[in-house]
Scaffold this active site. Structure first.
Site, PDB file in Angstrom:
ATOM      1  N   HIS A  33       0.801  -1.220   0.000  1.00  0.00           N
ATOM      2  CA  HIS A  33       0.000   0.000   0.000  1.00  0.00           C
ATOM      3  C   HIS A  33       0.831   1.266   0.000  1.00  0.00           C
ATOM      4  O   HIS A  33       0.349   2.350   0.319  1.00  0.00           O
ATOM      5  CB  HIS A  33      -1.005  -0.020   1.152  1.00  0.00           C
ATOM      6  CG  HIS A  33      -2.255  -0.752   0.754  1.00  0.00           C
ATOM      7  ND1 HIS A  33      -2.211  -1.922   0.044  1.00  0.00           N
ATOM      8  CD2 HIS A  33      -3.560  -0.475   0.931  1.00  0.00           C
ATOM      9  CE1 HIS A  33      -3.436  -2.340  -0.190  1.00  0.00           C
ATOM     10  NE2 HIS A  33      -4.284  -1.470   0.334  1.00  0.00           N
TER      11      HIS A  33
ATOM     12  N   ASP B 170      -5.669   5.066   9.909  1.00  0.00           N
ATOM     13  CA  ASP B 170      -7.095   5.203   9.574  1.00  0.00           C
ATOM     14  C   ASP B 170      -7.635   3.971   8.863  1.00  0.00           C
ATOM     15  O   ASP B 170      -8.842   3.753   8.820  1.00  0.00           O
ATOM     16  CB  ASP B 170      -7.297   6.407   8.637  1.00  0.00           C
ATOM     17  CG  ASP B 170      -7.022   7.712   9.345  1.00  0.00           C
ATOM     18  OD1 ASP B 170      -7.089   7.739  10.588  1.00  0.00           O
ATOM     19  OD2 ASP B 170      -6.734   8.702   8.656  1.00  0.00           O
TER      20      ASP B 170
ATOM     21  N   GLU C 286      -9.259  14.219  14.725  1.00  0.00           N
ATOM     22  CA  GLU C 286      -8.752  14.478  13.379  1.00  0.00           C
ATOM     23  C   GLU C 286      -9.507  15.681  12.807  1.00  0.00           C
ATOM     24  O   GLU C 286     -10.187  16.400  13.546  1.00  0.00           O
ATOM     25  CB  GLU C 286      -8.906  13.240  12.471  1.00  0.00           C
ATOM     26  CG  GLU C 286      -7.940  12.110  12.816  1.00  0.00           C
ATOM     27  CD  GLU C 286      -7.727  11.126  11.679  1.00  0.00           C
ATOM     28  OE1 GLU C 286      -8.253  11.349  10.568  1.00  0.00           O
ATOM     29  OE2 GLU C 286      -7.021  10.117  11.904  1.00  0.00           O
TER      30      GLU C 286
HETATM   31  P1  FAD Z   1       4.270  -1.781   1.979  1.00  0.00           P
HETATM   32  O1  FAD Z   1       3.753  -0.747   1.077  1.00  0.00           O
HETATM   33  O2  FAD Z   1       4.195  -3.168   1.505  1.00  0.00           O
HETATM   34  O3  FAD Z   1       5.771  -1.429   2.411  1.00  0.00           O
HETATM   35  C1  FAD Z   1       6.142  -0.125   2.790  1.00  0.00           C
HETATM   36  C2  FAD Z   1       7.642  -0.036   3.023  1.00  0.00           C
HETATM   37  O4  FAD Z   1       7.982  -0.791   4.172  1.00  0.00           O
HETATM   38  C3  FAD Z   1       8.473  -0.608   1.899  1.00  0.00           C
HETATM   39  O5  FAD Z   1       9.685   0.079   1.804  1.00  0.00           O
HETATM   40  C4  FAD Z   1       8.722  -2.029   2.325  1.00  0.00           C
HETATM   41  O6  FAD Z   1       9.878  -2.584   1.757  1.00  0.00           O
HETATM   42  C5  FAD Z   1       8.841  -1.854   3.826  1.00  0.00           C
HETATM   43  N1  FAD Z   1       8.374  -3.023   4.561  1.00  0.00           N
HETATM   44  C6  FAD Z   1       7.209  -3.693   4.420  1.00  0.00           C
HETATM   45  N2  FAD Z   1       7.149  -4.692   5.314  1.00  0.00           N
HETATM   46  C7  FAD Z   1       8.281  -4.633   6.038  1.00  0.00           C
HETATM   47  C8  FAD Z   1       8.806  -5.388   7.107  1.00  0.00           C
HETATM   48  N3  FAD Z   1       8.136  -6.427   7.623  1.00  0.00           N
HETATM   49  N4  FAD Z   1      10.004  -5.045   7.603  1.00  0.00           N
HETATM   50  C9  FAD Z   1      10.705  -4.005   7.106  1.00  0.00           C
HETATM   51  N5  FAD Z   1      10.266  -3.270   6.083  1.00  0.00           N
HETATM   52  C10 FAD Z   1       9.067  -3.571   5.561  1.00  0.00           C
HETATM   53  N6  FAD Z   1      -0.373   5.642   7.126  1.00  0.00           N
HETATM   54  C11 FAD Z   1      -0.527   6.202   8.313  1.00  0.00           C
HETATM   55  O7  FAD Z   1       0.436   6.437   9.035  1.00  0.00           O
HETATM   56  N7  FAD Z   1      -1.768   6.546   8.770  1.00  0.00           N
HETATM   57  C12 FAD Z   1      -2.897   6.282   8.075  1.00  0.00           C
HETATM   58  O8  FAD Z   1      -3.999   6.577   8.523  1.00  0.00           O
HETATM   59  C13 FAD Z   1      -2.756   5.666   6.806  1.00  0.00           C
HETATM   60  N8  FAD Z   1      -3.838   5.350   6.068  1.00  0.00           N
HETATM   61  C14 FAD Z   1      -3.670   4.742   4.871  1.00  0.00           C
HETATM   62  C15 FAD Z   1      -4.807   4.414   4.129  1.00  0.00           C
HETATM   63  C16 FAD Z   1      -4.680   3.775   2.911  1.00  0.00           C
HETATM   64  C17 FAD Z   1      -5.920   3.437   2.115  1.00  0.00           C
HETATM   65  C18 FAD Z   1      -3.386   3.487   2.407  1.00  0.00           C
HETATM   66  C19 FAD Z   1      -3.232   2.844   1.068  1.00  0.00           C
HETATM   67  C20 FAD Z   1      -2.263   3.824   3.128  1.00  0.00           C
HETATM   68  C21 FAD Z   1      -2.389   4.456   4.366  1.00  0.00           C
HETATM   69  N9  FAD Z   1      -1.277   4.794   5.126  1.00  0.00           N
HETATM   70  C22 FAD Z   1      -1.448   5.370   6.353  1.00  0.00           C
HETATM   71  C23 FAD Z   1       0.084   4.614   4.621  1.00  0.00           C
HETATM   72  C24 FAD Z   1       0.648   3.280   5.069  1.00  0.00           C
HETATM   73  O9  FAD Z   1       0.942   3.288   6.438  1.00  0.00           O
HETATM   74  C25 FAD Z   1       1.948   2.976   4.335  1.00  0.00           C
HETATM   75  O10 FAD Z   1       1.758   3.058   2.959  1.00  0.00           O
HETATM   76  C26 FAD Z   1       2.454   1.611   4.709  1.00  0.00           C
HETATM   77  O11 FAD Z   1       3.750   1.467   4.222  1.00  0.00           O
HETATM   78  C27 FAD Z   1       1.586   0.576   4.071  1.00  0.00           C
HETATM   79  O12 FAD Z   1       1.792  -0.648   4.685  1.00  0.00           O
HETATM   80  P2  FAD Z   1       2.025  -1.929   3.793  1.00  0.00           P
HETATM   81  O13 FAD Z   1       1.924  -3.059   4.728  1.00  0.00           O
HETATM   82  O14 FAD Z   1       1.149  -1.976   2.604  1.00  0.00           O
HETATM   83  O15 FAD Z   1       3.544  -1.662   3.385  1.00  0.00           O
END
Ligand code: FAD
Length: 519
Positions: free
Chosen positions: A92, A153, A264
């Site tokens: 994400h 969120d 918020e």
């Molecule tokens: P990914 O996109 O898969 O990874 C993100 C980064 O972390 C990459 O660099 C990846 O290599 C690294 N990574 C992933 N897993 C690990 C691991 N286990 N160890 C080390 N590194 C790792 N953020 C907020 O703070 N607050 C919010 O309210 C919020 N709302 C969101 C709502 C939506 C609909 C979306 C799409 C995103 C939102 N986000 C929010 C952003 C979100 O926190 C970040 O995009 C987060 O990185 C997404 O988590 P993911 O598991 O999909 O990570």
């Protein structure tokens, strides 16, 4: 597919191992899980839907040792290969951060072990896999009447993904972000070592990894702090037409202990029909006056608050809310209330996801921009951005709310503005594919650039959240005084710069020297 390149700098003096040799060597690693070399296209996409780097393989780990063995294998091949490795949580990210061009993507959701274990007692916590989704942790901890304290969120994100950033939501003013609510981590470093770390054990790695953008290790397990979970939530929205009164009330609400549990806010520019969509789920405090309220296309600021409670406390919580609301200066006819189960409140964005998916509007480009603005400059920011740069908020919500820095641990890798109070401002735009109008990608990206240019020109002291930069100089400026420590940690825990190449902070270089970067 637009396959951009984030290729490492090759050193011609070193032998370069052919890619077919490298790939077949991966097949020699003994794994509990498996590699996939064919079905890899989904790992070249993310929520942003704009950056596409095709990996060579996807690792589906069944154990921590699968991750460790793979990293060790790549590390031991040394600088002779361009192979990098990216953990992918739920994908994400919005700018390719979880991708690895021609590298290995680790599908963290395959890592089911350890199963979430909830520990009750005086200081309850949950031990969870780094690839676990927050929504699953919520359901598991609720079985024990407990829940994590600090949220995002949206809960369909992984623990490793949000802890690599911060994890910010309306509870952060009180509890700090998610990275401040972790007791312990298990991390596999860029050398393949499996290390347990906490505030008291390998603290340098612990704080480095929290907010560390995946640069120092892959989080395979986390110990998350829990609290007793409430059953219900009073969810309240009120409107303002003056930014200064809105922000004054927000700052007031985050300044004392017995305030709301969640605070918020968001901006509404030139959106006449928006209030009608709330009315299906929120009840107006004064129905007649509310029905007569007309925004007339004005810019409005919506303060959103929530108070947690259990059904036997309804009377008292109503009194507390009444008293808290009496201290605020919102437009009186614009009080809207709702009462929902705690789980529904926390998982609220998922409801929108389902609706958007049904309309094919979830998998569109998301040129998001998240900024942290110091309190002293938020009025300058609002005046220029909401009053001049933006014409409407039709492309997606703009969240804006303050947090207390005193609740945020400064030892993590996360970079925030200097001041005690700063605002998160999140421009959560969706672009209409192939539109060339104001709802198209180009227009939104230009608007984002204007906002960034304004912040820089006006020297607001802004820091990007979920940062993205294209040059190392800009990364250095982003980290400021924390850069030196960040680079030192990189050289200690991931000396070949194998991990998280999609962040584009360091390139796996065959000949770079750490002293050159630090110079
Ligand atoms: P990914 O996109 O898969 O990874 C993100 C980064 O972390 C990459 O660099 C990846 O290599 C690294 N990574 C992933 N897993 C690990 C691991 N286990 N160890 C080390 N590194 C790792 N953020 C907020 O703070 N607050 C919010 O309210 C919020 N709302 C969101 C709502 C939506 C609909 C979306 C799409 C995103 C939102 N986000 C929010 C952003 C979100 O926190 C970040 O995009 C987060 O990185 C997404 O988590 P993911 O598991 O999909 O990570």
């Amino acid at each position: 597919m637009n396959l951009c390149s984030n290729l490492p700098l090759a050193d011609p003096s070193l032998p370069n191992l052919g890619s077919s040799y490298v790939l077949s060597s991966l097949k020699t690693i003994h794994l509990d899980g498996h590699f996939n070399f064919d079905n890899i296209y989904h790992a070249a996409n993310d929520f942003g839907n704009r950056h596409h780097y095709l990996p060579s393989a996807i690792l589906h780990p069944k154990s921590v040792s699968d991750i460790s063995s793979t990293i060790k294998h790549i590390f031991e091949m040394g600088p002779a290969t361009e192979l990098t490795i990216a953990a992918r949580g739920h994908g994400h990210s919005v700018q390719g951060q979880a991708q690895a061009h021609r590298g290995v993507v680790v599908n963290m959701e395959s890592l089911q072990a350890p199963k979430t274990i909830v520990h009750t007692g005086k200081m309850p916590y949950a031990d969870v896999s780094g690839g676990e989704l927050w929504i699953n942790i919520l359901h598991e901890s609720l079985k024990h009447g407990l829940a994590p304290k600090s949220w995002t969120d949206y809960l369909h994100l992984t623990v490793g993904g949000t802890l690599s950033n911060a994890g910010i939501s309306g509870q952060a003013f009180r509890h700090g972000p998610q990275i401040n609510n972790v007791y312990q981590l298990e991390v596999v470093t860029g050398k393949g070592d499996i290390i347990t770390c906490s505030e008291t054990q390998n603290a340098d790695l612990f704080y480095g990894v929290l907010g560390g953008l995946g640069q120092f290790g892959i989080i395979t397990r986390a110990r998350i702090s829990l609290e007793p979970a409430p059953k219900m939530v009073k969810w309240i929205r009120v409107l303002y037409s003056e930014f200064s009164i809105f922000s004054k009330d927000q700052e007031h609400l985050i300044s004392f202990k017995n305030s709301f549990d969640y605070i918020e806010g968001f901006v509404i520019i030139n959106r006449t029909g928006l209030l009608n969509t709330w009315r299906s789920s929120f009840n107006p405090g004064e129905p007649l006056q509310a029905s007569q309220f007309n925004s007339d296309g004005r810019t409005l600021y919506c303060l959103e608050m929530a108070k947690y409670f259990n059904p036997d406390e309804t009377h008292i919580v109503n009194q507390v809310i009444e008293s808290l609301l009496s201290e605020l200066s919102y437009i009186p006819s614009t009080l809207f209330l709702s009462e929902v189960p705690y789980v529904d409140f926390l998982d609220r964005v998922h409801v929108s996801e389902i609706k958007l998916r049904a309309k094919g509007l979830w998998e569109v480009p998301h040129p998001w921009l998240n900024l942290l603005i110091p309190k002293s400059r938020i009025h300058d920011f609002a005046k220029e951005v909401f009053g001049n740069i933006l014409r409407d908020t039709g492309n997606g919500p703009i969240l804006i709310y303050p947090v207390n820095k005193s609740k945020w641990n400064n030892r993590t890798s996360l970079v925030t503005p200097q001041e005690d109070i700063f605002y998160l401002v999140a421009f959560l735009s969706s672009a209409v594919p192939s539109s060339t109008g104001t709802d198209g990608l180009e227009h939104i990206l230009t608007q984002n650039e204007r906002i960034l240019d304004f912040c820089e020109g006006a020297r607001l002291g802004m820091k990007q959240y979920l940062p993205h930069y294209s040059t190392q100089d800009k990364w250095q400026a982003h980290f400021g005084p924390k850069w030196e420590v960040f680079v030192k940690r990189k050289s200690t825990y991931d000396p070949l710069a194998i991990l998280a190449p999609g962040q584009r902070i360091f390139q796996k270089a065959t000949s770079f020297s750490w002293s050159r970067i630090l110079a």
